[in-house]
Design a protein around this motif. Structure first.
Motif, PDB file in Angstrom:
ATOM      1  N   GLU A  55       0.818  -1.222   0.000  1.00 25.32           N
ATOM      2  CA  GLU A  55       0.000   0.000   0.000  1.00 25.32           C
ATOM      3  C   GLU A  55       0.853   1.274   0.000  1.00 25.32           C
ATOM      4  N   THR A  99      -0.806   4.365  -1.712  1.00 26.87           N
ATOM      5  CA  THR A  99      -1.980   4.816  -0.961  1.00 26.87           C
ATOM      6  C   THR A  99      -1.558   5.476   0.345  1.00 26.87           C
ATOM      7  N   LYS A 117      -2.572   9.234   1.363  1.00 29.35           N
ATOM      8  CA  LYS A 117      -3.369   9.489   2.559  1.00 29.35           C
ATOM      9  C   LYS A 117      -2.595  10.347   3.566  1.00 29.35           C
ATOM     10  N   GLU A 168     -11.431  11.436   6.160  1.00 26.52           N
ATOM     11  CA  GLU A 168     -11.515  10.176   5.416  1.00 26.52           C
ATOM     12  C   GLU A 168     -10.167   9.460   5.394  1.00 26.52           C
ATOM     13  N   ALA A 169      -9.082  10.223   5.301  1.00 29.55           N
ATOM     14  CA  ALA A 169      -7.746   9.609   5.287  1.00 29.55           C
ATOM     15  C   ALA A 169      -7.443   8.947   6.625  1.00 29.55           C
ATOM     16  N   ALA A 178      -9.644   7.728   8.644  1.00 28.29           N
ATOM     17  CA  ALA A 178     -10.491   6.531   8.713  1.00 28.29           C
ATOM     18  C   ALA A 178      -9.841   5.376   7.963  1.00 28.29           C
ATOM     19  N   TRP A 179      -9.254   5.680   6.787  1.00 25.12           N
ATOM     20  CA  TRP A 179      -8.567   4.636   6.023  1.00 25.12           C
ATOM     21  C   TRP A 179      -7.387   4.091   6.814  1.00 25.12           C
ATOM     22  N   PHE A 180      -6.574   4.991   7.361  1.00 22.57           N
ATOM     23  CA  PHE A 180      -5.407   4.567   8.133  1.00 22.57           C
ATOM     24  C   PHE A 180      -5.820   3.704   9.326  1.00 22.57           C
ATOM     25  N   THR A 181      -6.863   4.126  10.024  1.00 21.22           N
ATOM     26  CA  THR A 181      -7.307   3.382  11.204  1.00 21.22           C
ATOM     27  C   THR A 181      -7.641   1.943  10.844  1.00 21.22           C
ATOM     28  N   GLU A 182      -8.405   1.765   9.772  1.00 25.61           N
ATOM     29  CA  GLU A 182      -8.788   0.420   9.354  1.00 25.61           C
ATOM     30  C   GLU A 182      -7.567  -0.379   8.906  1.00 25.61           C
ATOM     31  N   HIS A 183      -6.699   0.255   8.117  1.00 27.77           N
ATOM     32  CA  HIS A 183      -5.514  -0.420   7.602  1.00 27.77           C
ATOM     33  C   HIS A 183      -4.602  -0.877   8.744  1.00 27.77           C
TER      34      HIS A 183
END
Length: 391
Positions: free
Chosen positions: A149, A152, A156, A178-179, A181-186
């Motif tokens: 990743e 990405t 992000k 939103e970025a 949120a993506w980092f948290t999930e990843h």
């Protein structure tokens, strides 16, 4: 033409973002402690910035980071004693001995890239193909994970950086949210994977610290984010800017190759003359004297480290690249200072040296193979494309 005070730091102006240094020079001369219309005090002279950045009464924990609020779960958003607690967990990972091991990963990554350059047409977009790739792979090795990743994570991280300066707007705040949120999930997926398949990397150390009650789950997640971000963002600009300077000053390439003793000074000057992060922000917790003004308690201070690094009172002919500056006259603030000084600066310098040394020892020179592209903000200096030809 009469210039109003609102024109002194037009954060969103493309001209300012491309070259803020004339604006900084005017601030230092005319308004060294400037009450910006955005509602914060901007401090631009070296003496003031250096003193304030080490002032223990200033707070980061009480700052409102807006959409970047998750940073409060990292050392960048905490005051003592929480800052001290988190810093102790990571410090042992960035000792000179540890850095020596990490840079072997950088060296192998750089060598693989340069092999492809030699076997190809001799050109490379160094921004992502070299500077990002080698620093990202090193960071992932430290974490104890496989690199993935990369593009990405770079995008992000930049989107989060849009809200770290005073010039952000509502649309950018949404992008930042939103970025995160993506980092948290990843990162939660990475941590879960590590729990299922433990190893000996930095993420494993954070998991152990959480299990021992020394870190919270949020501190683990967002400290990993922080290391992802600083592991490539600032170091990438340091490397890119150094390579660009070598295309503009061919003699610099030869000096780096032929005078190893000059290399630390060259890296120091690259950092000083175009500092990757332009400012840090603090909150006054009591009335604070800055220059000839008293800033009340509860006010945000933007400390312009990029301006301080070009203060002619400290750096003679500050807009000129001069790697021969005496050590006493080269104490730039690119890595901050005091409690929040960058813990990874030894690694950053070492990674840059690996890249520069590998190139000068293998090629006779570099030149631009096209026009560079930039995505500077009022906070970040970013080269997005750096097409090079290796001779």
């Amino acid at each position: 033409m009469t210039v109003t005070t609102e024109d002194l730091l037009p954060f969103r102006d493309p001209g300012f973002r491309a070259d803020p240094y004339p604006y900084y020079a005017r601030l230092r001369q005319e308004h060294p402690v400037y009450r910006h219309p955005a509602g914060l005090y901007v401090v631009s002279r070296y003496e003031d910035v250096a003193r304030l950045i080490r002032n223990p009464t200033l707070s980061v924990q009480q700052l409102d980071f807006g959409p970047a609020a998750p940073i409060h779960h990292t050392v960048l958003g905490k005051d003592a004693p929480d800052h001290t607690r988190l810093r102790r967990i990571t410090n042992r990972w960035f000792t000179p001995k540890a850095v020596e091991g990490w840079t072997e990963v950088t060296r192998a990554s750089v060598a693989a890239v340069l092999d492809e350059v030699e076997n190809g047409d001799g050109t490379l977009d160094a921004a992502d193909g070299l500077s990002l790739k080698c620093t990202f792979e090193t960071t992932c090795h430290i974490f104890g994970i496989e690199p993935s990743e990369m593009d990405t994570i770079q995008r992000k991280t930049y989107e989060i950086g849009l809200s770290l300066g005073p010039g952000g707007n509502d649309d950018e705040a949404v992008v930042t949210t939103e970025a995160f949120a993506w980092f948290t999930e990843h990162i939660r997926r990475l941590v879960a994977g590590k729990r299922a398949h433990p190893g000996e990397g930095l993420i494993d150390a954070f998991i152990a610290a959480q299990d021992e009650g020394r870190m919270t789950e949020d501190e683990v997640v967002y400290t990993i984010f922080l290391f992802f971000a600083v592991g490539h963002l600032d170091v990438k600009h340091l490397i890119n800017h150094g390579l660009w300077l070598m295309t503009q000053q061919p003699g610099l390439f030869a000096v780096y190759r032929d005078e190893p003793a000059a290399r630390p000074g060259i890296i120091n000057e690259i950092l000083r003359i175009d500092t990757p992060e332009s400012m840090v922000v603090r909150l006054t917790t009591q009335d604070t004297v800055v220059g000839d003004r008293t800033v009340p308690a509860g006010e945000a201070l933007a400390l312009l480290i990029a301006s301080a690094n070009r203060d002619p009172e400290v750096f003679a002919d500050p807009d000129t690249f001069d790697h021969t500056r005496p050590v006493a006259a080269s104490q730039h603030l690119a890595f901050g200072s005091g409690m929040h000084g960058c813990a990874g600066q030894v690694l950053a310098r070492a990674e840059a040296d690996v890249v520069f040394s590998s190139i000068v020892n293998r090629f006779s020179g570099i030149e631009l193979a096209g026009e560079p592209a930039y995505a500077h903000t009022e906070f970040l200096r970013t080269i997005t494309h750096l097409p090079l030809r290796f001779r």
